[in-house]
Design a protein around this motif. Structure first.
Motif, mmCIF file in Angstrom:
data_model
loop_
_atom_site.group_PDB
_atom_site.id
_atom_site.type_symbol
_atom_site.label_atom_id
_atom_site.label_comp_id
_atom_site.label_asym_id
_atom_site.label_seq_id
_atom_site.Cartn_x
_atom_site.Cartn_y
_atom_site.Cartn_z
ATOM 1 N N PRO A 94 50.376 -33.039 19.594
ATOM 2 C CA PRO A 94 49.309 -34.037 19.365
ATOM 3 C C PRO A 94 48.179 -33.922 20.375
ATOM 4 O O PRO A 94 46.994 -34.036 20.010
ATOM 5 C CB PRO A 94 50.049 -35.372 19.483
ATOM 6 N N ASN A 95 48.551 -33.674 21.661
ATOM 7 C CA ASN A 95 47.499 -33.518 22.675
ATOM 8 C C ASN A 95 46.625 -32.284 22.387
ATOM 9 O O ASN A 95 45.402 -32.318 22.565
ATOM 10 C CB ASN A 95 48.124 -33.397 24.057
ATOM 11 N N PHE A 96 47.287 -31.209 21.932
ATOM 12 C CA PHE A 96 46.535 -29.994 21.618
ATOM 13 C C PHE A 96 45.582 -30.240 20.458
ATOM 14 O O PHE A 96 44.420 -29.796 20.490
ATOM 15 C CB PHE A 96 47.514 -28.863 21.283
ATOM 16 N N LEU A 97 46.059 -30.932 19.419
ATOM 17 C CA LEU A 97 45.188 -31.216 18.279
ATOM 18 C C LEU A 97 44.038 -32.125 18.679
ATOM 19 O O LEU A 97 42.891 -31.931 18.247
ATOM 20 C CB LEU A 97 46.017 -31.853 17.155
ATOM 21 N N ILE A 98 44.353 -33.106 19.512
ATOM 22 C CA ILE A 98 43.276 -34.009 19.963
ATOM 23 C C ILE A 98 42.275 -33.241 20.832
ATOM 24 O O ILE A 98 41.053 -33.414 20.712
ATOM 25 C CB ILE A 98 43.879 -35.201 20.735
ATOM 26 N N GLY A 99 42.790 -32.349 21.726
ATOM 27 C CA GLY A 99 41.886 -31.553 22.555
ATOM 28 C C GLY A 99 41.020 -30.625 21.724
ATOM 29 O O GLY A 99 39.821 -30.446 22.006
ATOM 30 N N LEU A 100 41.609 -30.032 20.674
ATOM 31 C CA LEU A 100 40.818 -29.173 19.781
ATOM 32 C C LEU A 100 39.750 -29.984 19.067
ATOM 33 O O LEU A 100 38.611 -29.529 18.907
ATOM 34 C CB LEU A 100 41.751 -28.497 18.777
ATOM 35 N N LEU A 101 40.111 -31.182 18.637
ATOM 36 C CA LEU A 101 39.122 -32.043 17.978
ATOM 37 C C LEU A 101 38.001 -32.418 18.943
ATOM 38 O O LEU A 101 36.815 -32.429 18.560
ATOM 39 C CB LEU A 101 39.822 -33.302 17.453
ATOM 40 N N VAL A 102 38.370 -32.712 20.186
ATOM 41 C CA VAL A 102 37.339 -33.040 21.186
ATOM 42 C C VAL A 102 36.409 -31.858 21.409
ATOM 43 O O VAL A 102 35.174 -32.015 21.518
ATOM 44 C CB VAL A 102 38.022 -33.479 22.507
ATOM 45 N N PHE A 103 36.971 -30.643 21.471
ATOM 46 C CA PHE A 103 36.127 -29.458 21.675
ATOM 47 C C PHE A 103 35.190 -29.238 20.489
ATOM 48 O O PHE A 103 34.020 -28.861 20.664
ATOM 49 C CB PHE A 103 37.012 -28.234 21.893
ATOM 50 N N LEU A 104 35.686 -29.463 19.257
ATOM 51 C CA LEU A 104 34.815 -29.333 18.081
ATOM 52 C C LEU A 104 33.682 -30.352 18.127
ATOM 53 O O LEU A 104 32.544 -30.062 17.723
ATOM 54 C CB LEU A 104 35.643 -29.504 16.813
ATOM 55 N N ILE A 105 33.996 -31.544 18.603
ATOM 56 C CA ILE A 105 32.941 -32.558 18.735
ATOM 57 C C ILE A 105 31.881 -32.103 19.737
ATOM 58 O O ILE A 105 30.675 -32.250 19.501
ATOM 59 C CB ILE A 105 33.560 -33.910 19.148
ATOM 60 N N PHE A 106 32.334 -31.532 20.851
ATOM 61 C CA PHE A 106 31.374 -31.053 21.842
ATOM 62 C C PHE A 106 30.569 -29.860 21.303
ATOM 63 O O PHE A 106 29.408 -29.673 21.685
ATOM 64 C CB PHE A 106 32.097 -30.667 23.134
ATOM 65 N N MET A 107 31.184 -29.058 20.437
ATOM 66 C CA MET A 107 30.422 -27.974 19.805
ATOM 67 C C MET A 107 29.278 -28.527 18.959
ATOM 68 O O MET A 107 28.155 -28.007 18.975
ATOM 69 C CB MET A 107 31.353 -27.102 18.956
ATOM 70 N N GLY A 108 29.574 -29.592 18.218
ATOM 71 C CA GLY A 108 28.497 -30.226 17.452
ATOM 72 C C GLY A 108 27.433 -30.821 18.350
ATOM 73 O O GLY A 108 26.227 -30.730 18.056
ATOM 74 N N ILE A 109 27.872 -31.450 19.460
ATOM 75 C CA ILE A 109 26.898 -32.004 20.405
ATOM 76 C C ILE A 109 26.042 -30.894 21.010
ATOM 77 O O ILE A 109 24.827 -31.056 21.202
ATOM 78 C CB ILE A 109 27.629 -32.803 21.500
ATOM 79 N N ALA A 110 26.667 -29.744 21.318
ATOM 80 C CA ALA A 110 25.917 -28.613 21.883
ATOM 81 C C ALA A 110 24.870 -28.115 20.905
ATOM 82 O O ALA A 110 23.740 -27.790 21.291
ATOM 83 C CB ALA A 110 26.882 -27.492 22.260
ATOM 84 N N ARG A 111 25.229 -28.056 19.617
ATOM 85 C CA ARG A 111 24.253 -27.602 18.630
ATOM 86 C C ARG A 111 23.099 -28.595 18.502
ATOM 87 O O ARG A 111 21.923 -28.205 18.410
ATOM 88 C CB ARG A 111 24.943 -27.413 17.291
ATOM 89 N N LEU A 112 23.425 -29.878 18.491
ATOM 90 C CA LEU A 112 22.363 -30.894 18.422
ATOM 91 C C LEU A 112 21.463 -30.842 19.652
ATOM 92 O O LEU A 112 20.233 -30.959 19.540
ATOM 93 C CB LEU A 112 22.986 -32.285 18.271
#
Length: 337
Positions: free
Chosen positions: A24-42
């Motif tokens: 669960p922590n790994f999935l949550i960490g992956l989700l957090v990284f994907l969110i930061f990828m979107g923030i980086a693109r914005l």
């Protein structure tokens, strides 16, 4: 044996439980990284938009948008690691980064140097994307100014990757820095031709050519008195100053001059050489009226060597004492017993 197997089994159960807990922590960490990828693109798009509204070149917006994107992704990696591994705190993570910062700095010294040089190139703008530059042995069009290097496309359609630090510290010639560019070609005429008439004919010929600017006007200067021709430096201006226009302008100018000068009676000399053979056994050797070396004749030319020897044999009493043979001089200087 049973005890050892039970210990191994217990250990494997603990590892499996730890992995299941970590999923669960790994999935949550992956989700957090994907969110930061979107923030980086914005953030990257926002920086590009702000730079475009501010009137900055496209190269500056590209580099700064990439830098902002990398910073956001780096923060995202740190946050994701703390989510996946709860025992890893931000303080310990930054402490590890601080300890290894010196080693990382030495390891990536060239990368940081090229990064800083690329930013300075984009800020000071000695050249821009689309300019035609000459750097060392390479010449071409600047396609992109990246964080580490500048991409140059040569005129024969090859890509040259030049580090930014090399472009920032070495000499670079920008052929398209100004809207106009002066070109020159060298034309040789004969020594017997009229220089003023040749100059006027060349200028009249250039007036009828397309692609040459009227202001500044072309001019013709005597460059040098060459070995076999008087070399004229024909100078003219073009707009735009790109490589294609320069080559085509030089081609049209040389073709027009080549057709105009011979048609008007002017000579376009080519290299000639005269080979002189000097043979001291010839009967005319020393007589400038007869010898073949091409020396100019004088009023009082000396006798040839053979004629001088003949006169010396006929009139030994008129022989110059300084021209006596060495045998006679040695004989006269030898004391008698």
């Amino acid at each position: 044996m049973n005890i050892e197997l039970s210990a191994v089994w217990t250990r494997m159960q603990n590892l499996l439980q730890s992995f299941l807990v970590t999923i669960p922590n790994f999935l949550i960490g992956l989700l957090v990284f994907l969110i930061f990828m979107g923030i980086a693109r914005l953030a990257s798009n926002a920086v590009s938009s702000v730079a475009g509204r501010a009137g900055q070149p496209r190269g500056i917006s590209l580099v700064f948008s990439r830098i902002v994107s990398w910073l956001v992704l780096a923060v995202g990696v740190l946050v994701s690691l703390t989510v996946i591994f709860p025992t890893l705190t931000a303080a310990s993570l930054f402490g590890a980064l601080g300890v290894s910062g010196v080693a990382i700095g030495f390891a990536f010294k060239d990368i940081f140097q090229n990064l800083l040089a690329g930013i300075l190139i984009l800020v000071t703008r000695p050249f821009r994307i689309g300019d035609q530059i000459v750097s060392g042995d390479h010449e071409g069009v600047v396609e992109d100014i990246q964080v580490r290097a500048t991409l140059l496309r040569t005129y024969d359609n090859r890509r040259v990757v030049i580090p930014n630090s090399e472009l920032y510290t070495n000499r670079v010639t920008v052929n398209t820095a100004y809207p106009q560019r002066r070109l020159s070609v060298t034309v040789g005429i004969g020594y017997g031709d009229d220089i003023a008439a040749a100059r006027k004919l060349i200028l009249d010929t250039l007036e009828g050519l397309d692609g040459l600017l009227k202001d500044p006007a072309p001019n013709v200067l005597v460059r040098e008195l060459g070995d076999f021709s008087v070399n004229l430096d024909v100078r003219f201006w073009i707009d735009p100053p790109v490589r294609k226009e320069a080559v085509e302008a030089q081609d049209s100018v040389l073709e027009a001059i080549h057709n105009a000068l011979p048609a008007a009676g002017f000579d376009l000399p080519f290299p000639t050489q005269q080979v002189l053979f000097h043979d001291q056994t010839e009967t005319a050797d020393g007589d400038r009226n007869k010898q073949r070396e091409g020396w100019p004749a004088r009023q009082n030319n000396p006798q040839s060597r053979q004629a001088a020897q003949h006169d010396a044999r006929q009139n030994p009493e008129h022989q110059n004492p300084g021209q006596q043979n060495p045998g006679q001089q040695n004989q006269e200087q030898t004391p008698q017993p």
